[in-house]
Design an enzyme around this catalytic site. Structure first.
Site, PDB file in Angstrom:
ATOM      1  N   HIS A   1      16.262  79.726 -15.815  1.00 20.49           N
ATOM      2  CA  HIS A   1      16.829  79.599 -14.447  1.00 20.49           C
ATOM      3  C   HIS A   1      15.651  78.889 -13.810  1.00 20.49           C
ATOM      4  O   HIS A   1      14.801  79.462 -13.544  1.00 20.49           O
ATOM      5  CB  HIS A   1      17.113  80.751 -13.900  1.00 20.49           C
ATOM      6  CG  HIS A   1      18.520  81.450 -14.437  1.00 20.49           C
ATOM      7  ND1 HIS A   1      18.913  82.788 -14.125  1.00 20.49           N
ATOM      8  CD2 HIS A   1      19.286  81.035 -15.757  1.00 20.49           C
ATOM      9  CE1 HIS A   1      19.969  83.059 -15.017  1.00 20.49           C
ATOM     10  NE2 HIS A   1      20.266  82.080 -15.865  1.00 20.49           N
TER      11      HIS A   1
ATOM     12  N   ASP B   1      23.570  76.860 -17.213  1.00 21.95           N
ATOM     13  CA  ASP B   1      22.792  75.740 -16.439  1.00 21.95           C
ATOM     14  C   ASP B   1      23.510  74.964 -15.404  1.00 21.95           C
ATOM     15  O   ASP B   1      23.299  73.841 -15.052  1.00 21.95           O
ATOM     16  CB  ASP B   1      22.265  74.546 -17.469  1.00 21.95           C
ATOM     17  CG  ASP B   1      21.373  74.932 -18.694  1.00 21.95           C
ATOM     18  OD1 ASP B   1      20.758  76.026 -18.385  1.00 21.95           O
ATOM     19  OD2 ASP B   1      21.678  74.528 -19.645  1.00 21.95           O
TER      20      ASP B   1
HETATM   21  P1  GDP Z   1      20.853  77.814 -14.354  1.00 27.29           P
HETATM   22  O1  GDP Z   1      20.382  78.321 -15.518  1.00 27.29           O
HETATM   23  O2  GDP Z   1      22.082  77.818 -14.022  1.00 27.29           O
HETATM   24  O3  GDP Z   1      19.987  78.415 -13.471  1.00 27.29           O
HETATM   25  O4  GDP Z   1      20.440  76.204 -14.487  1.00 27.29           O
HETATM   26  P2  GDP Z   1      19.076  75.585 -14.789  1.00 27.29           P
HETATM   27  O5  GDP Z   1      18.076  75.837 -14.046  1.00 27.29           O
HETATM   28  O6  GDP Z   1      19.186  75.649 -16.187  1.00 27.29           O
HETATM   29  O7  GDP Z   1      19.508  74.201 -14.652  1.00 27.29           O
HETATM   30  C1  GDP Z   1      19.798  73.166 -13.236  1.00 27.29           C
HETATM   31  C2  GDP Z   1      19.098  72.329 -12.903  1.00 27.29           C
HETATM   32  O8  GDP Z   1      19.443  71.476 -11.924  1.00 27.29           O
HETATM   33  C3  GDP Z   1      17.665  72.682 -12.465  1.00 27.29           C
HETATM   34  O9  GDP Z   1      16.619  71.544 -13.175  1.00 27.29           O
HETATM   35  C4  GDP Z   1      17.631  72.717 -11.076  1.00 27.29           C
HETATM   36  O10 GDP Z   1      16.457  72.225 -10.551  1.00 27.29           O
HETATM   37  C5  GDP Z   1      18.434  71.525 -10.789  1.00 27.29           C
HETATM   38  N1  GDP Z   1      19.522  71.458  -9.624  1.00 27.29           N
HETATM   39  C6  GDP Z   1      20.087  72.617  -9.077  1.00 27.29           C
HETATM   40  N2  GDP Z   1      20.744  72.222  -8.052  1.00 27.29           N
HETATM   41  C7  GDP Z   1      20.554  70.831  -8.054  1.00 27.29           C
HETATM   42  C8  GDP Z   1      21.213  69.801  -6.985  1.00 27.29           C
HETATM   43  O11 GDP Z   1      22.088  70.344  -5.976  1.00 27.29           O
HETATM   44  N3  GDP Z   1      20.665  68.529  -7.339  1.00 27.29           N
HETATM   45  C9  GDP Z   1      19.772  68.104  -8.331  1.00 27.29           C
HETATM   46  N4  GDP Z   1      19.562  66.884  -8.325  1.00 27.29           N
HETATM   47  N5  GDP Z   1      19.222  69.174  -9.219  1.00 27.29           N
HETATM   48  C10 GDP Z   1      19.787  70.344  -8.943  1.00 27.29           C
HETATM   49  P1  IMO Z   2      21.436  79.878 -18.729  1.00 24.98           P
HETATM   50  O1  IMO Z   2      21.448  81.391 -17.987  1.00 24.98           O
HETATM   51  C1  IMO Z   2      23.075  76.925 -21.458  1.00 24.98           C
HETATM   52  C2  IMO Z   2      24.324  78.364 -25.185  1.00 24.98           C
HETATM   53  C3  IMO Z   2      23.364  78.013 -26.621  1.00 24.98           C
HETATM   54  C4  IMO Z   2      24.562  77.930 -27.515  1.00 24.98           C
HETATM   55  C5  IMO Z   2      25.420  79.341 -27.297  1.00 24.98           C
HETATM   56  C6  IMO Z   2      24.849  80.534 -28.097  1.00 24.98           C
HETATM   57  O2  IMO Z   2      20.273  78.898 -18.287  1.00 24.98           O
HETATM   58  O3  IMO Z   2      22.602  79.287 -18.059  1.00 24.98           O
HETATM   59  P2  IMO Z   2      22.803  81.966 -27.725  1.00 24.98           P
HETATM   60  O4  IMO Z   2      21.282  81.725 -27.947  1.00 24.98           O
HETATM   61  O5  IMO Z   2      22.837  82.589 -26.413  1.00 24.98           O
HETATM   62  O6  IMO Z   2      23.311  82.708 -28.867  1.00 24.98           O
HETATM   63  O7  IMO Z   2      23.560  80.816 -27.875  1.00 24.98           O
HETATM   64  O8  IMO Z   2      25.256  79.522 -25.904  1.00 24.98           O
HETATM   65  N1  IMO Z   2      23.577  78.875 -24.289  1.00 24.98           N
HETATM   66  C7  IMO Z   2      23.292  78.544 -23.101  1.00 24.98           C
HETATM   67  N2  IMO Z   2      23.358  77.176 -22.791  1.00 24.98           N
HETATM   68  N3  IMO Z   2      22.391  77.832 -20.760  1.00 24.98           N
HETATM   69  C8  IMO Z   2      22.318  79.130 -20.866  1.00 24.98           C
HETATM   70  O9  IMO Z   2      21.806  79.933 -20.034  1.00 24.98           O
HETATM   71  C9  IMO Z   2      22.768  79.352 -22.398  1.00 24.98           C
HETATM   72  N4  IMO Z   2      22.820  80.762 -22.956  1.00 24.98           N
HETATM   73  C10 IMO Z   2      23.156  80.325 -24.127  1.00 24.98           C
HETATM   74  O10 IMO Z   2      23.185  76.732 -26.223  1.00 24.98           O
HETATM   75  O11 IMO Z   2      25.284  76.782 -27.358  1.00 24.98           O
HETATM   76 MG    MG Z   3      19.674  77.453 -17.599  1.00 27.58          MG
END
Ligand code: GDP
Ligand code: IMO
Ligand code: MG
Length: 452
Positions: free
Chosen positions: A46, A18
């Site tokens: 994502h 995340d």
């Molecule tokens: P990923 O799994 O690595 O793609 O990340 P996620 O999408 O799960 O979580 C990242 C969150 O941060 C999302 O809600 C994005 O919209 C938000 N985000 C990304 N970059 C920024 C930033 O620079 N500022 C803020 N406020 N939010 C961001």
């Molecule tokens: P993105 O791609 C955040 C974490 C789960 C748990 C551990 C194992 O969005 O960054 P799993 O279901 O993979 O066996 O869970 O890994 N986890 C993540 N946490 N972002 C993710 O993906 C994750 N993928 C797995 O919360 O702690």
């Molecule tokens: Mg994510």
């Protein structure tokens, strides 16, 4: 054979997931011909924000939002076909037609319903201290079947295995018996509906299944550019993460060879994504976690709730020890440091510069989860900033204290910050010109402002 400069790029997370990988991949996509997922499955979430629209992608590479990009699901991904079809249909309903541009590796494995049931039952049965807090998407059980081999189902089997349906029914039956024996419960496994899922996968995804390994090699040989989109994060890596509180795949550039069948030595640029602070969902050690008002404030300002499960994310200060370790593992060439805007309004901001454990100073994370649980972070505080950063597009327009903070992180991690995030929206990003050494930034278009 591909020769000379290799523009292929990997975007990967330097934390526990995340970090904002989706946003960075989406931003860079126009400079690439193919975007490839190579690890994990529907545990990923994502997020991409374009104008007023927000997209959350789980199995589909983020590149599908760009009409000209071919989206590839590589051999190392564990694919829940029903979740994938659902994601494709939901995007189609929003005007994004994915099917013609999607290629699924014939070597990729299928996540079936019994994997998800096993994931849930194992978690429910575990005691509080050993529960991983998985996403319950069947990831671990599916990778376990892959290693076990005899009980695995691959996409090629959908096309070529005579009697696959009978084999799947037999696996489902025996899994139910095994789960009943272990947990006293296996009844929710519905063999008939699992066989139907397999039939639906065959019918709906048949035309998307191909030899993606050959596709990538031929594309690279022909001058195509490839962007690899890692899922999860380096600290969740099966070998190098905070084991056992990890996921079941290789989550960084080292996973490209395994999960995409593409030589990692052909990947010239490795962009590690990190937030300006740290977050984690699920259980496991988190040295800089803030279980106080500051942590709550970061969670609220950063909207830190899981994209896949909606769970509140644990929040803490930036951990340069964990980040440097993750970066080194991934051979990181550039940092994308996001969520600088979220830290606006804090009088001071903290960065962890070492761990203390039993009187010793540690500068790399220990292997043992219980030792990591017990370390004390050494936090260095720097003056914060109160300005709203979301409208800033030039690096030099950032407040001096923000730039000092970025400089400090660059020094501690040892890698330049080439992308800065100042908001969730696609355009709320500062791309620094030095990335042009590796990526053709002219292809990003006029909406992306490139600065020094
Ligand atoms: P990923 O799994 O690595 O793609 O990340 P996620 O999408 O799960 O979580 C990242 C969150 O941060 C999302 O809600 C994005 O919209 C938000 N985000 C990304 N970059 C920024 C930033 O620079 N500022 C803020 N406020 N939010 C961001
Ligand atoms: P993105 O791609 C955040 C974490 C789960 C748990 C551990 C194992 O969005 O960054 P799993 O279901 O993979 O066996 O869970 O890994 N986890 C993540 N946490 N972002 C993710 O993906 C994750 N993928 C797995 O919360 O702690
Ligand atoms: Mg994510």
């Amino acid at each position: 054979m591909t020769t000379g400069r290799r523009p292929h790029t990997c975007v990967f997370g330097l934390g526990w997931g995340d970090e904002g990988k989706g946003k960075v991949v989406d931003l860079l996509c126009p400079a690439f011909d193919l975007v490839v997922r190579f690890n994990g499955g529907a545990n990923a979430g994502h997020t991409v924000c374009v104008g007023d629209e927000t997209f959350a992608l789980h199995l589909l590479p983020t590149g599908v939002l760009h009409d000209d990009v071919i989206a590839v699901i590589g051999p190392g991904v564990v694919v829940d076909p029903i979740a994938l079809i659902g994601e494709m249909d939901a995007l189609a309903a929003r005007g994004v037609e994915v099917a013609p541009r999607l290629r699924i590796s014939d070597r990729a494995h299928l996540v079936l319903q019994y994997h998800k049931v096993e994931d849930q039952l194992a978690e429910q049965a575990a005691d509080r201290d050993s529960r991983i807090g998985t996403t319950a998407r069947g990831i671990g059980p599916c990778y376990a079947d892959k290693m076990r081999r005899s009980t695995a189902v691959r996409f090629t089997d959908l096309l070529h295995e005579v009697g696959l349906d009978d084999r799947v029914a037999a696996i489902a039956e025996s899994r139910r018996a095994a789960l009943c024996a272990t947990y006293g419960d296996g009844g929710v496994i519905d063999v008939e509906s699992i066989v139907k899922d397999v039939a639906l996968a065959r019918e709906r995804l048949r035309d998307n299944i191909c030899d993606t390994t050959r596709l990538l090699h031929e594309s690279a040989d022909g001058g195509g550019t490839i962007l690899f989109e890692a899922a999860n994060g380096m600290l969740l890596d099966i070998d190098h993460g905070t084991y056992p509180f990890v996921t079941s795949s290789s989550t960084g550039p080292h996973g490209i060879g395994v999960g995409a069948g593409f030589p990692p030595t052909w990947v010239g640029c490795a962009i590690g994504v990190a937030k300006a602070y740290s977050t984690r969902v699920g259980s496991g050690p988190f040295a800089t976690e803030l279980c106080d008002d500051i942590g709550d404030r970061i969670r609220k300002r950063g909207k830190e709730f899981g994209t896949t499960t909606g769970r509140p994310r644990r929040c803490g200060w930036f951990d340069s020890i964990a980040c440097r370790y993750a970066g080194r593992l991934g051979g990181v060439t550039d940092l994308a440091l996001l969520h600088l805007d979220t830290l606006s309004g804090f009088e001071e901001v903290g960065v962890c510069v070492a761990y203390r454990y039993e009187g010793e100073t540690l500068t790399t994370p220990p292997a043992s989860a219980s030792v990591l649980e017990a370390v004390e972070p050494v936090i260095e505080f720097m003056p914060g900033w109160c300005e709203d950063l979301q409208g800033i597009r030039n690096f030099d327009d950032l407040p001096q204290n923000t730039r000092n903070y970025i400089d400090r992180i660059e020094t501690l991690v040892g890698v330049p910050v080439s992308i800065v995030g100042v908001g969730p929206e696609r355009s709320q990003t500062i791309v620094r010109g030095r990335l042009a050494d590796m990526i053709d930034l002219k292809r990003l278009g006029p909406a992306t402002h490139v600065t020094q």
